[in-house]
Design a protein around this motif. Sequence first.
Motif, PDB file in Angstrom:
ATOM      1  N   LEU A  54       0.821  -1.287   0.135  1.00 19.81           N
ATOM      2  CA  LEU A  54       0.101   0.014  -0.106  1.00 19.81           C
ATOM      3  C   LEU A  54       0.739   1.334  -0.105  1.00 19.81           C
ATOM      4  O   LEU A  54       0.316   2.265  -0.547  1.00 19.81           O
ATOM      5  CB  LEU A  54      -0.943   0.030   1.058  1.00 19.81           C
ATOM      6  CG  LEU A  54      -2.078  -1.077   1.067  1.00 19.81           C
ATOM      7  CD1 LEU A  54      -2.861  -0.871   2.290  1.00 19.81           C
ATOM      8  CD2 LEU A  54      -3.030  -0.742  -0.046  1.00 19.81           C
ATOM      9  N   HIS A  80      -0.888   4.979  -0.838  1.00 22.27           N
ATOM     10  CA  HIS A  80      -2.158   5.095  -0.020  1.00 22.27           C
ATOM     11  C   HIS A  80      -1.894   5.972   1.300  1.00 22.27           C
ATOM     12  O   HIS A  80      -0.672   5.963   1.361  1.00 22.27           O
ATOM     13  CB  HIS A  80      -2.765   3.756   0.528  1.00 22.27           C
ATOM     14  CG  HIS A  80      -3.251   3.112  -0.927  1.00 22.27           C
ATOM     15  ND1 HIS A  80      -4.662   3.533  -1.263  1.00 22.27           N
ATOM     16  CD2 HIS A  80      -3.010   2.015  -1.724  1.00 22.27           C
ATOM     17  CE1 HIS A  80      -4.800   2.664  -2.275  1.00 22.27           C
ATOM     18  NE2 HIS A  80      -3.903   1.999  -2.797  1.00 22.27           N
ATOM     19  N   ARG A  87      -5.039   4.398   5.967  1.00 25.58           N
ATOM     20  CA  ARG A  87      -5.615   3.065   5.269  1.00 25.58           C
ATOM     21  C   ARG A  87      -4.498   1.843   5.249  1.00 25.58           C
ATOM     22  O   ARG A  87      -5.039   0.961   5.237  1.00 25.58           O
ATOM     23  CB  ARG A  87      -5.933   3.362   3.549  1.00 25.58           C
ATOM     24  CG  ARG A  87      -6.011   2.089   2.758  1.00 25.58           C
ATOM     25  CD  ARG A  87      -6.891   2.223   1.753  1.00 25.58           C
ATOM     26  NE  ARG A  87      -7.195   0.803   1.045  1.00 25.58           N
ATOM     27  CZ  ARG A  87      -7.389   0.935  -0.141  1.00 25.58           C
ATOM     28  NH1 ARG A  87      -7.791   1.763  -0.782  1.00 25.58           N
ATOM     29  NH2 ARG A  87      -7.714  -0.405  -0.741  1.00 25.58           N
TER      30      ARG A  87
END
Length: 88
Positions: A23, A28, A32
């Motif tokens: 991620l 991101h 998250r």
Amino acid sequence: MLEQVPDSIKGAVLATLITFIRLKLDGHKFIRILAEGLLAGLLAYCCSPVVEYFGLDSNMNLFVGGMIGHLGTNIFREVFLVYMRRRK
């Protein structure tokens, strides 16, 4: 030292780390990354009884953790929702 750590914990940590890295590289936001990383670790830890149920070696927990971290929790959520919709 690492030999004393259960394979289910190793798999959960592996899933968490792979998810964090995946991620982060995708760009991101931190919240998250943190949330999905923790969910992936918990999901990998909860899968360890399934590995034992099918009579597989406990080292398979590492494989399961790696796959959960690589695929992400969204895939598992979508598969679960499709299964629940068909069940109605």
